[in-house]
Design a protein around this motif. Structure first.
Motif, PDB file in Angstrom:
ATOM      1  N   VAL A 122      99.841  21.897 -17.988  1.00  0.00           N
ATOM      2  CA  VAL A 122      99.130  20.918 -18.946  1.00  0.00           C
ATOM      3  C   VAL A 122      98.908  19.640 -18.155  1.00  0.00           C
ATOM      4  O   VAL A 122      97.614  19.121 -18.183  1.00  0.00           O
ATOM      5  N   GLU A 123      99.566  19.187 -17.314  1.00  0.00           N
ATOM      6  CA  GLU A 123      99.249  17.954 -16.438  1.00  0.00           C
ATOM      7  C   GLU A 123      98.008  18.009 -15.455  1.00  0.00           C
ATOM      8  O   GLU A 123      97.139  17.163 -15.443  1.00  0.00           O
ATOM      9  N   TYR A 124      97.986  19.366 -14.901  1.00  0.00           N
ATOM     10  CA  TYR A 124      96.733  19.549 -14.207  1.00  0.00           C
ATOM     11  C   TYR A 124      95.317  19.623 -15.063  1.00  0.00           C
ATOM     12  O   TYR A 124      94.374  19.090 -14.673  1.00  0.00           O
ATOM     13  N   MET A 125      95.587  20.451 -16.131  1.00  0.00           N
ATOM     14  CA  MET A 125      94.418  20.415 -17.207  1.00  0.00           C
ATOM     15  C   MET A 125      93.983  19.122 -17.711  1.00  0.00           C
ATOM     16  O   MET A 125      92.724  18.776 -17.811  1.00  0.00           O
ATOM     17  N   ALA A 126      95.027  18.326 -17.973  1.00  0.00           N
ATOM     18  CA  ALA A 126      94.619  16.815 -18.288  1.00  0.00           C
ATOM     19  C   ALA A 126      93.710  15.927 -17.276  1.00  0.00           C
ATOM     20  O   ALA A 126      92.801  15.347 -17.600  1.00  0.00           O
ATOM     21  N   GLU A 127      94.358  16.170 -15.940  1.00  0.00           N
ATOM     22  CA  GLU A 127      93.589  15.581 -14.934  1.00  0.00           C
ATOM     23  C   GLU A 127      92.177  16.022 -14.776  1.00  0.00           C
ATOM     24  O   GLU A 127      91.249  15.154 -14.734  1.00  0.00           O
ATOM     25  N   LEU A 128      92.067  17.298 -14.863  1.00  0.00           N
ATOM     26  CA  LEU A 128      90.613  17.883 -14.784  1.00  0.00           C
ATOM     27  C   LEU A 128      89.851  17.698 -15.851  1.00  0.00           C
ATOM     28  O   LEU A 128      88.683  17.212 -15.658  1.00  0.00           O
ATOM     29  N   ASN A 129      90.549  17.585 -17.238  1.00  0.00           N
ATOM     30  CA  ASN A 129      89.625  17.084 -18.305  1.00  0.00           C
ATOM     31  C   ASN A 129      89.145  15.694 -18.154  1.00  0.00           C
ATOM     32  O   ASN A 129      88.161  15.187 -18.597  1.00  0.00           O
ATOM     33  N   ASN A 130      89.965  14.844 -17.885  1.00  0.00           N
ATOM     34  CA  ASN A 130      89.613  13.362 -17.383  1.00  0.00           C
ATOM     35  C   ASN A 130      88.553  13.262 -16.315  1.00  0.00           C
ATOM     36  O   ASN A 130      87.665  12.693 -16.763  1.00  0.00           O
ATOM     37  N   ARG A 131      88.777  13.848 -15.270  1.00  0.00           N
ATOM     38  CA  ARG A 131      87.794  13.738 -14.338  1.00  0.00           C
ATOM     39  C   ARG A 131      86.673  14.203 -14.460  1.00  0.00           C
ATOM     40  O   ARG A 131      85.585  13.543 -14.329  1.00  0.00           O
ATOM     41  N   TRP A 132      86.584  15.467 -14.998  1.00  0.00           N
ATOM     42  CA  TRP A 132      85.188  16.122 -15.042  1.00  0.00           C
ATOM     43  C   TRP A 132      84.436  16.052 -16.458  1.00  0.00           C
ATOM     44  O   TRP A 132      83.282  16.130 -16.587  1.00  0.00           O
ATOM     45  N   MET A 133      85.294  15.876 -17.660  1.00  0.00           N
ATOM     46  CA  MET A 133      84.727  15.711 -18.730  1.00  0.00           C
ATOM     47  C   MET A 133      84.782  14.177 -19.669  1.00  0.00           C
ATOM     48  O   MET A 133      84.309  14.207 -20.808  1.00  0.00           O
ATOM     49  N   GLY A 134      85.657  13.289 -18.947  1.00  0.00           N
ATOM     50  CA  GLY A 134      85.814  12.074 -19.683  1.00  0.00           C
ATOM     51  C   GLY A 134      86.777  12.228 -20.788  1.00  0.00           C
ATOM     52  O   GLY A 134      86.930  11.410 -21.387  1.00  0.00           O
ATOM     53  N   GLY A 135      87.584  13.358 -20.842  1.00  0.00           N
ATOM     54  CA  GLY A 135      88.545  13.658 -21.821  1.00  0.00           C
ATOM     55  C   GLY A 135      90.010  12.979 -21.733  1.00  0.00           C
ATOM     56  O   GLY A 135      90.342  12.418 -20.377  1.00  0.00           O
ATOM     57  N   ASP A 136      90.611  12.850 -22.837  1.00  0.00           N
ATOM     58  CA  ASP A 136      91.924  12.240 -22.776  1.00  0.00           C
ATOM     59  C   ASP A 136      92.973  13.131 -23.007  1.00  0.00           C
ATOM     60  O   ASP A 136      93.013  13.878 -24.140  1.00  0.00           O
ATOM     61  N   GLY A 137      93.861  13.511 -22.230  1.00  0.00           N
ATOM     62  CA  GLY A 137      94.789  14.515 -22.330  1.00  0.00           C
ATOM     63  C   GLY A 137      94.350  16.098 -21.919  1.00  0.00           C
ATOM     64  O   GLY A 137      93.250  16.107 -21.604  1.00  0.00           O
ATOM     65  N   PRO A 138      95.174  17.006 -22.180  1.00  0.00           N
ATOM     66  CA  PRO A 138      94.796  18.520 -21.797  1.00  0.00           C
ATOM     67  C   PRO A 138      93.877  18.929 -22.701  1.00  0.00           C
ATOM     68  O   PRO A 138      93.878  18.688 -23.770  1.00  0.00           O
ATOM     69  N   THR A 139      92.909  19.928 -22.227  1.00  0.00           N
ATOM     70  CA  THR A 139      92.184  20.808 -23.199  1.00  0.00           C
ATOM     71  C   THR A 139      92.682  22.278 -22.864  1.00  0.00           C
ATOM     72  O   THR A 139      93.464  22.548 -22.070  1.00  0.00           O
ATOM     73  N   ASP A 140      91.930  23.159 -23.886  1.00  0.00           N
ATOM     74  CA  ASP A 140      92.467  24.557 -23.618  1.00  0.00           C
ATOM     75  C   ASP A 140      91.621  25.273 -22.651  1.00  0.00           C
ATOM     76  O   ASP A 140      92.140  25.990 -21.718  1.00  0.00           O
ATOM     77  N   VAL A 141      90.393  24.964 -22.363  1.00  0.00           N
ATOM     78  CA  VAL A 141      89.617  25.591 -21.567  1.00  0.00           C
ATOM     79  C   VAL A 141      88.495  24.684 -20.749  1.00  0.00           C
ATOM     80  O   VAL A 141      87.889  24.088 -21.581  1.00  0.00           O
ATOM     81  N   LEU A 142      88.169  24.905 -19.785  1.00  0.00           N
ATOM     82  CA  LEU A 142      87.150  24.218 -18.924  1.00  0.00           C
ATOM     83  C   LEU A 142      86.309  25.311 -18.182  1.00  0.00           C
ATOM     84  O   LEU A 142      86.996  26.181 -17.696  1.00  0.00           O
ATOM     85  N   ALA A 143      85.060  25.034 -18.069  1.00  0.00           N
ATOM     86  CA  ALA A 143      84.332  25.937 -17.456  1.00  0.00           C
ATOM     87  C   ALA A 143      83.364  25.123 -16.465  1.00  0.00           C
ATOM     88  O   ALA A 143      82.644  24.308 -16.964  1.00  0.00           O
ATOM     89  N   PHE A 144      83.226  25.590 -15.205  1.00  0.00           N
ATOM     90  CA  PHE A 144      82.512  24.929 -14.060  1.00  0.00           C
ATOM     91  C   PHE A 144      81.672  26.111 -13.611  1.00  0.00           C
ATOM     92  O   PHE A 144      81.709  27.011 -12.705  1.00  0.00           O
ATOM     93  N   PRO A 145      80.342  25.899 -14.162  1.00  0.00           N
ATOM     94  CA  PRO A 145      79.364  26.834 -13.707  1.00  0.00           C
ATOM     95  C   PRO A 145      78.798  26.632 -11.955  1.00  0.00           C
ATOM     96  O   PRO A 145      78.908  25.313 -11.792  1.00  0.00           O
ATOM     97  N   MET A 146      78.261  27.494 -11.528  1.00  0.00           N
ATOM     98  CA  MET A 146      78.072  27.442 -10.175  1.00  0.00           C
ATOM     99  C   MET A 146      76.626  27.733 -10.231  1.00  0.00           C
ATOM    100  O   MET A 146      75.784  26.672  -9.816  1.00  0.00           O
ATOM    101  N   ASP A 147      75.842  28.872 -10.526  1.00  0.00           N
ATOM    102  CA  ASP A 147      74.620  29.125 -10.419  1.00  0.00           C
ATOM    103  C   ASP A 147      73.901  29.369 -11.717  1.00  0.00           C
ATOM    104  O   ASP A 147      73.342  30.224 -12.026  1.00  0.00           O
ATOM    105  N   GLU A 148      74.295  28.404 -12.717  1.00  0.00           N
ATOM    106  CA  GLU A 148      74.084  28.544 -14.081  1.00  0.00           C
ATOM    107  C   GLU A 148      72.460  28.812 -14.544  1.00  0.00           C
ATOM    108  O   GLU A 148      72.101  29.712 -15.245  1.00  0.00           O
TER     109      GLU A 148
END
Length: 157
Positions: A44-70
């Protein structure tokens, strides 16, 4: 299809079905069988960090997707593509603890929630979104179709 999965969540999780549903979704979407995908299960803690850093979200989320060659996803033989090599699709990050809470609310198992979130992440990697009502309708219908097809093929096996 090269799919790597790592469980760093600290929660015992059946990863084979997550790999299977991701592979099924990519196959059904016509993605080159040599494409690469990474799936990471986190706490949870790492997901909250990723959500904040990449999505500007507050707290954890369920899934994040980081496309490379979209924009250059190779959809396999016979498909129009301006890229000669299979795509590095990107990363899907799942949080089993958040998924478990959502599963209770949804009335199904944590595994079912993780399978749904995996397909959701795959679709995001392929350029689908749900920011607008029409996009949401299209993405969620496709998500339901892919999950239903995977479950049927799994149950018939």
């Amino acid at each position: 299809m090269s799919i790597e999965i790592a469980n760093e969540s600290g929660i015992e999780t059946a990863t084979d079905p997550i790999l299977a549903v991701a592979r099924y979704a990519l196959d059904e979407m016509g993605i080159n069988p040599l494409a690469e995908l990474s799936i990471l299960l986190v706490e949870v803690e790492y997901m909250a960090e990723l959500n904040n850093r990449w999505m500007g979200g507050d707290g954890p989320t369920d899934v994040l997707a980081f496309p490379m060659d979209e924009m250059t996803v190779d959809r396999g033989p016979g498909a129009a593509s301006d890229q000669a090599e299979p795509a590095l699709l990107g990363d899907i990050v799942l949080c089993p603890e958040v998924a478990a809470k959502q599963a209770v609310t949804a009335g199904h198992s944590t595994d079912d929630e993780l399978h749904m979130l995996t397909v959701h992440g795959v679709l995001h990697l392929l350029g689908y979104d749900h920011a607008e009502p029409e996009e949401e309708k299209e993405m969620f219908a496709l998500q339901a179709k892919l999950l239903s097809g995977w479950r049927a093929s799994r149950d018939n096996a």
